[in-house]
Design a protein around this motif. Structure first.
Motif, PDB file in Angstrom:
ATOM      1  N   VAL A   1      46.034  47.126  48.183  1.00 43.95           N
ATOM      2  CA  VAL A   1      46.240  47.875  46.938  1.00 43.95           C
ATOM      3  C   VAL A   1      47.728  48.241  46.797  1.00 43.95           C
ATOM      4  O   VAL A   1      48.178  48.653  45.732  1.00 43.95           O
TER       5      VAL A   1
ATOM      6  N   GLY B   1      29.211  53.698  41.608  1.00 42.76           N
ATOM      7  CA  GLY B   1      30.047  54.839  42.014  1.00 42.76           C
ATOM      8  C   GLY B   1      30.080  54.979  43.525  1.00 42.76           C
ATOM      9  O   GLY B   1      30.144  56.091  44.059  1.00 42.76           O
TER      10      GLY B   1
ATOM     11  N   GLY C   1      32.235  53.425  45.904  1.00 45.48           N
ATOM     12  CA  GLY C   1      33.430  53.135  46.688  1.00 45.48           C
ATOM     13  C   GLY C   1      34.145  54.396  47.165  1.00 45.48           C
ATOM     14  O   GLY C   1      34.759  55.117  46.373  1.00 45.48           O
TER      15      GLY C   1
ATOM     16  N   CYS D   1      41.476  41.110  45.843  1.00 41.44           N
ATOM     17  CA  CYS D   1      40.241  41.543  46.528  1.00 41.44           C
ATOM     18  C   CYS D   1      39.186  40.458  46.477  1.00 41.44           C
ATOM     19  O   CYS D   1      38.310  40.388  47.330  1.00 41.44           O
TER      20      CYS D   1
ATOM     21  N   SER E   1      28.695  43.921  46.154  1.00 42.78           N
ATOM     22  CA  SER E   1      30.038  44.142  46.704  1.00 42.78           C
ATOM     23  C   SER E   1      30.555  42.991  47.579  1.00 42.78           C
ATOM     24  O   SER E   1      31.758  42.952  47.861  1.00 42.78           O
TER      25      SER E   1
ATOM     26  N   PHE F   1      42.800  52.489  49.277  1.00 41.98           N
ATOM     27  CA  PHE F   1      41.793  52.444  50.345  1.00 41.98           C
ATOM     28  C   PHE F   1      41.930  51.196  51.206  1.00 41.98           C
ATOM     29  O   PHE F   1      41.284  51.087  52.250  1.00 41.98           O
TER      30      PHE F   1
ATOM     31  N   ALA G   1      41.669  42.505  53.879  1.00 43.31           N
ATOM     32  CA  ALA G   1      42.337  43.403  52.938  1.00 43.31           C
ATOM     33  C   ALA G   1      43.388  44.263  53.647  1.00 43.31           C
ATOM     34  O   ALA G   1      44.276  44.828  53.009  1.00 43.31           O
TER      35      ALA G   1
ATOM     36  N   ASN H   1      35.377  48.384  39.363  1.00 43.21           N
ATOM     37  CA  ASN H   1      34.854  48.795  40.665  1.00 43.21           C
ATOM     38  C   ASN H   1      35.957  48.811  41.720  1.00 43.21           C
ATOM     39  O   ASN H   1      35.688  48.851  42.920  1.00 43.21           O
ATOM     40  N   GLY H   2      37.208  48.735  41.261  1.00 45.76           N
ATOM     41  CA  GLY H   2      38.324  48.816  42.205  1.00 45.76           C
ATOM     42  C   GLY H   2      38.636  47.506  42.906  1.00 45.76           C
ATOM     43  O   GLY H   2      39.194  47.511  44.002  1.00 45.76           O
TER      44      GLY H   2
ATOM     45  N   ARG I   1      28.450  48.354  51.811  1.00 44.04           N
ATOM     46  CA  ARG I   1      29.309  47.306  52.324  1.00 44.04           C
ATOM     47  C   ARG I   1      28.865  46.869  53.727  1.00 44.04           C
ATOM     48  O   ARG I   1      28.934  45.705  54.070  1.00 44.04           O
TER      49      ARG I   1
ATOM     50  N   ALA J   1      37.976  39.492  50.194  1.00 49.14           N
ATOM     51  CA  ALA J   1      39.060  39.918  51.088  1.00 49.14           C
ATOM     52  C   ALA J   1      38.532  40.844  52.177  1.00 49.14           C
ATOM     53  O   ALA J   1      39.161  40.997  53.225  1.00 49.14           O
ATOM     54  N   ASN J   2      37.378  41.448  51.933  1.00 45.81           N
ATOM     55  CA  ASN J   2      36.804  42.347  52.935  1.00 45.81           C
ATOM     56  C   ASN J   2      35.766  41.663  53.815  1.00 45.81           C
ATOM     57  O   ASN J   2      35.149  42.314  54.650  1.00 45.81           O
TER      58      ASN J   2
ATOM     59  N   GLN K   1      30.917  52.376  54.570  1.00 47.71           N
ATOM     60  CA  GLN K   1      29.953  52.674  53.506  1.00 47.71           C
ATOM     61  C   GLN K   1      28.723  51.800  53.650  1.00 47.71           C
ATOM     62  O   GLN K   1      28.835  50.603  53.937  1.00 47.71           O
TER      63      GLN K   1
HETATM   64  O1  SUG Z   1      35.014  48.595  48.954  1.00 47.84           O
HETATM   65  N1  SUG Z   1      34.260  48.596  45.546  1.00 47.84           N
HETATM   66  C1  SUG Z   1      34.899  47.951  46.655  1.00 47.84           C
HETATM   67  C2  SUG Z   1      36.196  47.343  46.202  1.00 47.84           C
HETATM   68  C3  SUG Z   1      36.808  46.494  47.291  1.00 47.84           C
HETATM   69  C4  SUG Z   1      38.158  46.027  46.917  1.00 47.84           C
HETATM   70  N2  SUG Z   1      38.662  45.175  47.922  1.00 47.84           N
HETATM   71  C5  SUG Z   1      39.932  45.107  48.337  1.00 47.84           C
HETATM   72  N3  SUG Z   1      40.820  46.043  48.062  1.00 47.84           N
HETATM   73  N4  SUG Z   1      40.273  44.113  49.075  1.00 47.84           N
HETATM   74  C6  SUG Z   1      35.153  48.964  47.788  1.00 47.84           C
HETATM   75  O2  SUG Z   1      35.494  50.114  47.476  1.00 47.84           O
HETATM   76  C7  SUG Z   1      32.424  49.686  44.418  1.00 47.84           C
HETATM   77  C8  SUG Z   1      30.944  49.464  44.274  1.00 47.84           C
HETATM   78  C9  SUG Z   1      30.327  50.380  43.278  1.00 47.84           C
HETATM   79  O3  SUG Z   1      30.808  51.478  43.059  1.00 47.84           O
HETATM   80  O4  SUG Z   1      29.291  49.990  42.708  1.00 47.84           O
HETATM   81  C10 SUG Z   1      33.008  49.035  45.638  1.00 47.84           C
HETATM   82  O5  SUG Z   1      32.345  48.915  46.651  1.00 47.84           O
END
Ligand code: SUG
Length: 451
Positions: free
Chosen positions: A255, A22, A24, A374, A106, A251, A179, A368-369, A140, A111-112, A137
């Motif tokens: 996306v 949780g 992100g 990504c 993560s 974000f 990204a 996890n988005g 990351r 891409a990040n 964060q």
């Molecule tokens: O940074 N999720 C990553 C997802 C990154 C997606 N990357 C791109 N859009 N290129 C982020 O939000 C979730 C980890 C967690 O909740 O355990 C997370 O970090």
């Protein structure tokens, strides 16, 4: 003699501690699934299957190794002490959110990891690489040093590759890598234009800002990367993502938009001023690339903002195939969604180079988005530059088979929040990564291997 350039998709192998923390910020899927049971083995196998699909399409594919997790060194820097087991146990008891961050896999969202500018775009004709500082964060930000080390090990030839230090780790220079970066060009090997997207802009303090979520990428960061990469200013653009999009869960730019060669697919109102951004892109593309841009706009009527975020249609890989045509690699969530499917059918039916869609199951990452785009970092290299990089990470059928065996041997089927404190998980993770660096012939790249 010409030295043709192609794109290599570098996917990070999903790490053995893949879990739902949780964590992100501004990432609705991550927030929704926090605390759920994750399936690391399934996640890693889904990632490998996507790589296999891309490689089978005739597109160059390579892997990046995961990072050692839980990051007990980071927990020690935050005041937890004793042996590894004690560090994990006390963090779990007193600050489970910090343990979740230190255990995050993560780095899987390649891409990040960095921004890469290929040599045709740079004035010194070298490939420029800046690892993202990911300051928005903790979980990351912990990736940056290891990412830098891995990228230096792979792109080791100093005549070909320039590695910049990550930008200063302050909010002013928040940088989330590729990204928020899209390269458009007539051919991979000819000079292109580079679009940087940001969420906030210190130079325009009165512009409308997101109200719900703090933007992660700043204008100052994008400008600094463009300067470091010796890009021609006439071929560089920055644009602000629409604040409403950020508040709805966009974000990162990827996306809500994706580009490849002369095609730019985006959603209406992706940018603070979309029509002027697309206009600028068209004009800059025509001037620098001597070709016409093909913008493909998906309207609100076709896909609402919420649908774009929940299906991740724009977080697709838009790939150039050996045939000269393009294909999209799309999360299979879109296949289940009639309006997303209709939008894809519309894209394929319209007059543009995209004529195929491949659906992939990357659901463990999606929760996890993180969609298909990504999970990969694009690196455009000429043949001789490709020959100058470490070959062990190239995805071949042989490596694929070895990685399947490796994942099946080392990964757990599931993980819940309490499992992160299990000292055996740390030992398992180190054993797995130690074996992986041998498979990939990368030598000792992790601190634990030097101890
Ligand atoms: O940074 N999720 C990553 C997802 C990154 C997606 N990357 C791109 N859009 N290129 C982020 O939000 C979730 C980890 C967690 O909740 O355990 C997370 O970090």
């Amino acid at each position: 003699m010409t030295d043709p350039a192609t794109e290599i998709n570098f996917d990070s192998i999903v790490g053995p501690t893949h879990h739902y923390g949780g964590l992100g910020a501004g990432n609705l899927a991550s927030q929704r699934h926090g605390g759920n049971i994750s399936h690391p083995k399934r996640a890693a196998l889904e990632g490998l299957a996507k790589m296999k699909l891309v490689a089978d399409l005739g597109v160059h594919q390579a892997v990046l190794p995961p990072h050692p997790r839980p990051d007990v060194d980071a927990l020690r820097r935050l005041g937890f002490h004793g042996d590894d087991a004690n560090v994990l146990a006390t963090a779990h008891r007193h600050a489970p959110n910090l343990l979740a961050a230190a255990a995050s896999a993560s780095a899987m969202w390649a891409a990040n990891s960095a921004t890469v500018s290929p040599s045709p775009d740079t004035t010194d004709r070298r490939v420029h690489i800046t690892p993202a500082n990911l300051t928005s964060q903790l979980h990351r930000a912990l990736e940056t040093q290891t990412t830098a080390k891995i990228l230096r090990a792979i792109f080791h030839d100093q005549n070909t590759f320039i590695h910049h230090a990550p930008l200063p780790a302050t909010r002013q220079f928040g940088d989330e890598g590729a990204a928020n970066h899209t390269r458009l060009c007539a051919a991979h090997g000819s000079p292109g234009i580079e679009l940087f997207a940001c969420g906030s802009d210190d130079d325009s303090p009165h512009a409308p800002a997101p109200q719900r979520f703090t933007p992660r990428q700043t204008h100052a960061a994008s400008q600094a990367v463009a300067r470091l990469h010796a890009l021609r200013s006439t071929a560089t653009l920055t644009a602000r993502v629409h604040p409403n999009a950020i508040d709805a869960g966009v974000f990162h730019l990827d996306v809500i938009a994706v580009g490849n060669l002369n095609v730019f697919l985006y959603r209406e109102r992706a940018f603070a001023d979309t029509s002027s951004t697309i206009d600028q892109l068209r004009r800059t593309f025509a001037a620098c690339c001597d070709d016409d841009l093909i913008p493909i706009e998906i309207t609100s009527g076709q896909l609402t903002l919420d649908e774009a975020v929940s299906t991740y249609l724009f977080n697709s890989q838009l790939l150039s195939l050996p045939s000269g045509r393009m294909a999209m690699v799309v999360a299979d969530d879109c296949e289940q969604h009639p309006r997303a499917r209709a939008a894809l059918e519309h894209i394929v039916a319209s007059h543009n180079p995209i004529d195929d869609v491949h659906f992939v199951n990357v659901r463990q990452s999606m929760r996890n988005g993180g969609g298909p785009a990504c999970l990969r970092l694009r690196v455009v290299l000429t043949e001789s530059q490709r020959a100058a990089m470490h070959p062990g990470i190239l995805f071949t059928n042989g490596l694929y088979e070895q990685l399947l065996t490796w994942v099946n041997k080392h990964y757990r089927d599931q993980l819940g929040p309490d499992d992160l404190a299990d000292p055996r998980l740390l030992v398992e993770c180190r054993a797995a990564l130690d074996e992986l660096t041998q498979l990939l012939q990368l030598g000792s790249i992790y601190r634990f291997q030097l101890a």
